[in-house]
Design an enzyme around this catalytic site. Sequence first.
Site, short mmCIF file in Angstrom:
data_model
loop_
_atom_site.label_atom_id
_atom_site.label_comp_id
_atom_site.label_asym_id
_atom_site.label_seq_id
_atom_site.Cartn_x
_atom_site.Cartn_y
_atom_site.Cartn_z
N ASN A 149 0.80 -1.24 0.00
CA ASN A 149 0.00 0.00 0.00
C ASN A 149 0.83 1.27 0.00
O ASN A 149 0.33 2.35 -0.26
CB ASN A 149 -0.99 -0.01 1.17
CG ASN A 149 -0.31 -0.09 2.52
OD1 ASN A 149 0.88 -0.39 2.60
ND2 ASN A 149 -1.04 0.19 3.58
N TYR A 150 2.12 1.15 0.34
CA TYR A 150 3.05 2.29 0.22
C TYR A 150 4.38 1.76 -0.30
O TYR A 150 5.40 1.85 0.38
CB TYR A 150 3.27 2.96 1.57
CG TYR A 150 2.17 3.90 2.00
CD1 TYR A 150 1.11 3.45 2.78
CD2 TYR A 150 2.18 5.25 1.61
CE1 TYR A 150 0.11 4.31 3.18
CE2 TYR A 150 1.16 6.11 2.01
CZ TYR A 150 0.13 5.64 2.79
OH TYR A 150 -0.87 6.49 3.20
N LYS A 200 13.32 -6.43 -0.62
CA LYS A 200 12.44 -7.41 -1.27
C LYS A 200 11.17 -6.66 -1.64
O LYS A 200 10.47 -6.14 -0.76
CB LYS A 200 12.13 -8.55 -0.29
CG LYS A 200 10.88 -9.37 -0.60
CD LYS A 200 10.98 -10.17 -1.87
CE LYS A 200 9.72 -11.01 -2.10
NZ LYS A 200 8.53 -10.18 -2.48
N GLY A 233 3.87 -4.96 6.92
CA GLY A 233 3.01 -5.92 6.23
C GLY A 233 1.93 -6.42 7.17
O GLY A 233 1.69 -5.82 8.23
N GLU A 285 6.12 -2.90 11.28
CA GLU A 285 4.85 -2.16 11.29
C GLU A 285 3.81 -3.10 10.69
O GLU A 285 3.87 -3.43 9.51
CB GLU A 285 4.99 -0.89 10.44
CG GLU A 285 3.67 -0.16 10.26
CD GLU A 285 3.68 0.80 9.06
OE1 GLU A 285 4.76 1.06 8.48
OE2 GLU A 285 2.60 1.27 8.72
N THR A 319 2.16 -12.21 8.63
CA THR A 319 3.51 -12.25 8.04
C THR A 319 4.55 -11.81 9.07
O THR A 319 5.59 -12.45 9.24
CB THR A 319 3.58 -11.30 6.82
OG1 THR A 319 2.55 -11.64 5.90
CG2 THR A 319 4.93 -11.36 6.14
N GLY A 320 4.25 -10.73 9.76
CA GLY A 320 5.20 -10.20 10.74
C GLY A 320 5.51 -11.19 11.85
O GLY A 320 6.67 -11.40 12.21
N CYS A 335 -2.85 0.73 7.39
CA CYS A 335 -2.87 0.10 8.72
C CYS A 335 -3.42 1.08 9.75
O CYS A 335 -3.95 0.68 10.78
CB CYS A 335 -1.49 -0.39 9.12
SG CYS A 335 -0.26 0.86 9.06
O1 G3P Z 1 -0.55 1.28 6.12
C1 G3P Z 1 0.59 2.01 6.12
C2 G3P Z 1 0.60 3.02 7.22
O2 G3P Z 1 1.91 3.40 7.40
C3 G3P Z 1 -0.35 4.15 6.96
O3 G3P Z 1 0.32 5.34 6.76
O4 G3P Z 1 0.41 7.78 6.44
O5 G3P Z 1 -1.55 6.51 5.57
O6 G3P Z 1 -1.27 6.80 8.02
P1 G3P Z 1 -0.58 6.69 6.69
#
Ligand code: G3P
Length: 477
Positions: A156-157, A179, A232, A252, A236-237, A286
């Site tokens: 997602n980022y 990776k 992730g 995270e 997975t973590g 997240c």
């Molecule tokens: O899911 C990734 C997390 O780091 C969200 O980032 O900046 O959208 O709150 P943000």
Amino acid sequence: KDNIFLYLSNGEWRTSTSGKVWKEYSPCNGTEIYTCQSCSTEEVNQAFHAAATSQVMWAKTPLWKRAEYLKQAAKILRLHQDEVANCLMNEIAKNRKHALSEVVRTADLIEYVAEQGMRMSGKLMYPDSFPGQKRNQLCLIHRVPLGVVLCIPPFNYPVNLCASKVAPALMMGNSVVIKTPSHGVVSCLYLAAALHLAGIPPGVVNVLTGKGSEIGDYLVTHPLVNAISLTGGTHTGISVSKKAGMIPLQMELGGKDAAIVLDDADLQQSVASIASGAFSYNGQRCTAVKIVYVKQQVADALVNGLKEQVEKLSVGSPQDNADITPVIHHSSADYIEKLVQDAIQKGAKQITPFRRKDNLIWPTILDNVDKNMRVAWEEPFGPLLPIVRVNSEAQAIEMVNKSSMGLQASIFSRNVEAAMSIADLLKTGTVHLNGQPARGPDHFPFQGWKDSGIGSQGVLYSLEAMSKIKSIVIHFA
Ligand code: G3P
């Protein structure tokens, strides 16, 4: 090469000898969009050996020089921001506005890391502040690199959360093996290309593409890995943390961020923050608001406000800058649909009707959710907002703290002191008062408790996480 993206190892863009390729498909229409290398375990070895060898020299590179490389990479990223944003739209269906924002935010982050990294200084200590000691020693304390850092960013980022690992790692004198994520592979490769084009020496930055199921375990258990930074899913973590062994981990993971709305809340502000927090990038963050606990007295007003706000959201393609775009994979959409069906079967009320077309899910609000429903505890990672009506703050606190997740939470109340006392009781890494949960700005500390993560992110905290303390004690006669 022949429209197949290469991987980067020891300063060279290479074709894998595995004979296999990795294909990416559009979340919007399922068409094939990019083809990359499916790296072999031998190519994993080569990348780690290049990283370990180059790291010795890289650690001796002056801080100002390391900072200069990073600033050059940020400059190159800005020059190509539109290309990278297009990639994000194609690969992860992030809308145009948020895709561009991710790239600009990443260049800002890299520059901030370079600046802050140059100002990491050490500390002196004398013994005689401790009972019974004399002033006969001098302790010199400073931070040194960990060595080779394995960086695993999320879909997602794929640019920003790759840079949030790589930039601090490089600034502290580590080399990296990246990776690429399951989706967003080419967007991540663009970041690597910017670092490579900035002139960072061969072997310091290496990027491997391919299936986590084929090389994932080999990567995380590789003997040359000195640290792992992963963003992730929680599953997975936890799996990686059990396999990695005695090395530093920065993780995270998932979240079940709650918004607690008290009866004295500013409802207009609460509606705006919760709607944005829950549905930005389809809730695939997240830090998205993933459940609301609202006091009965204001519940109807809040739900009606959210309904009105959500019905204004546009639904469509990332290229058209729609607010809601297709979720990342049909398996994600299937999972979200199952959570909705479970909740409805158990008595939840659809405030906005569940509607789906392939991976596109219209924003859905479920009212009268209770703890017997899966959506009260599980992370949809989609445009789905469950609402739980509570009779007391204590009830909300109990539900939040019962979650296996502990990333962030928000409290909406005009009484900041009362909100602060609730915040103190919440078992989450961060609590926002009268605002939506968020990781940014990227120099703030960002940490998940419980199954939401290990350690803290955020520029200074990541620079510290990507280093370890070395002390030298000089003894005087
Ligand atoms: O899911 C990734 C997390 O780091 C969200 O980032 O900046 O959208 O709150 P943000």
